[in-house]
Design a protein around this motif. Structure first.
Motif, PDB file in Angstrom:
ATOM      1  N   CYS A   1       0.832  -1.206   0.000  1.00  0.00           N
ATOM      2  CA  CYS A   1       0.000   0.000   0.000  1.00  0.00           C
ATOM      3  C   CYS A   1       0.864   1.253   0.000  1.00  0.00           C
ATOM      4  O   CYS A   1       0.560   2.234  -0.692  1.00  0.00           O
ATOM      5  CB  CYS A   1      -0.928   0.007   1.210  1.00  0.00           C
ATOM      6  SG  CYS A   1      -2.266  -1.187   1.099  1.00  0.00           S
TER       7      CYS A   1
ATOM      8  N   TYR B   1      -4.240   5.026  -0.395  1.00  0.00           N
ATOM      9  CA  TYR B   1      -3.307   3.917  -0.170  1.00  0.00           C
ATOM     10  C   TYR B   1      -2.485   4.106   1.116  1.00  0.00           C
ATOM     11  O   TYR B   1      -2.186   3.142   1.815  1.00  0.00           O
ATOM     12  CB  TYR B   1      -2.378   3.707  -1.370  1.00  0.00           C
ATOM     13  CG  TYR B   1      -3.046   2.954  -2.495  1.00  0.00           C
ATOM     14  CD1 TYR B   1      -3.533   1.663  -2.292  1.00  0.00           C
ATOM     15  CD2 TYR B   1      -3.191   3.517  -3.754  1.00  0.00           C
ATOM     16  CE1 TYR B   1      -4.148   0.962  -3.316  1.00  0.00           C
ATOM     17  CE2 TYR B   1      -3.808   2.820  -4.785  1.00  0.00           C
ATOM     18  CZ  TYR B   1      -4.287   1.544  -4.551  1.00  0.00           C
ATOM     19  OH  TYR B   1      -4.895   0.841  -5.558  1.00  0.00           O
TER      20      TYR B   1
ATOM     21  N   GLN C   1      -4.738   3.067   3.897  1.00  0.00           N
ATOM     22  CA  GLN C   1      -4.855   1.605   3.897  1.00  0.00           C
ATOM     23  C   GLN C   1      -3.596   0.974   4.509  1.00  0.00           C
ATOM     24  O   GLN C   1      -3.686   0.021   5.282  1.00  0.00           O
ATOM     25  CB  GLN C   1      -5.072   1.084   2.466  1.00  0.00           C
ATOM     26  CG  GLN C   1      -6.443   1.380   1.910  1.00  0.00           C
ATOM     27  CD  GLN C   1      -7.540   0.705   2.705  1.00  0.00           C
ATOM     28  OE1 GLN C   1      -7.514  -0.502   2.928  1.00  0.00           O
ATOM     29  NE2 GLN C   1      -8.504   1.493   3.157  1.00  0.00           N
TER      30      GLN C   1
END
Length: 174
Positions: A3, A22, A25
């Motif tokens: 990520c 991202y 995440q």
């Protein structure tokens, strides 16, 4: 880690919203990984030490250094309290391991445990490689207050004597 790589690439090509997604995440995955590691460490600790702790033996194998120190502090406090109440064994055997399973086969837990014990004035000795015998700290008849009072009384007498000597000396010189 994937990520974070995607976040870095998205940021590089100017897609800041995608990069933010991202990165978030990645943070979420990292947090879940830490929680899972902690739960595993607790389970390992409890399973390994269930039969050892009643015998005043603490095994820190399989733990990260910070987890080992946290458990060491807790168990030292518990065993010291038990010793105060029951007057059992006055020591705790702490198995730190020799580092065989550590990266580079270098012990990591043992130096951290020794540093903690030393900084908290515990007496200990290495009874065999990877195993320390730690003396629990407990004085049945603490005399700190009495000792302090005696020092204060002695100091007062010495000061009074010094004042008298100085006063007499100043009288003689006149």
């Amino acid at each position: 880690m994937e990520c974070y790589s995607k976040a870095k690439e998205a940021y590089r090509i100017g897609k800041k919203d995608v990069a933010t997604f991202y990165a978030q995440q990645g943070s979420l995955h990292e947090q879940k990984m830490k929680e899972a590691n902690h739960l595993a460490a607790v389970e390992i600790f409890e399973k390994v030490n269930a039969s050892l702790l009643p015998q005043k033996v603490l095994d820190l194998h399989g733990l990260h250094v910070d987890e080992a120190i946290e458990h060491l502090m807790t168990v030292l406090q518990q065993k010291t309290e038990e010793f105060k109440q029951k007057s059992g064994k006055s020591y705790l055997s702490v198995i730190t391991g020799r580092g065989n399973h550590s990266q580079g086969a270098v012990t990591c837990i043992k130096p951290a445990v020794i540093k903690h014990l030393t900084s908290h004035n515990f007496r200990f000795s290495e009874i065999k490689p990877g195993c320390l015998k730690v003396m629990l700290k407990y004085k049945k008849h603490p005399k700190k207050c009495e000792h302090f009072s005696l020092k204060l009384a002695l100091y007062t007498v010495i000061c009074q004597f010094y004042v008298n000597v100085c006063f007499i000396s100043s009288d003689v010189q006149l």
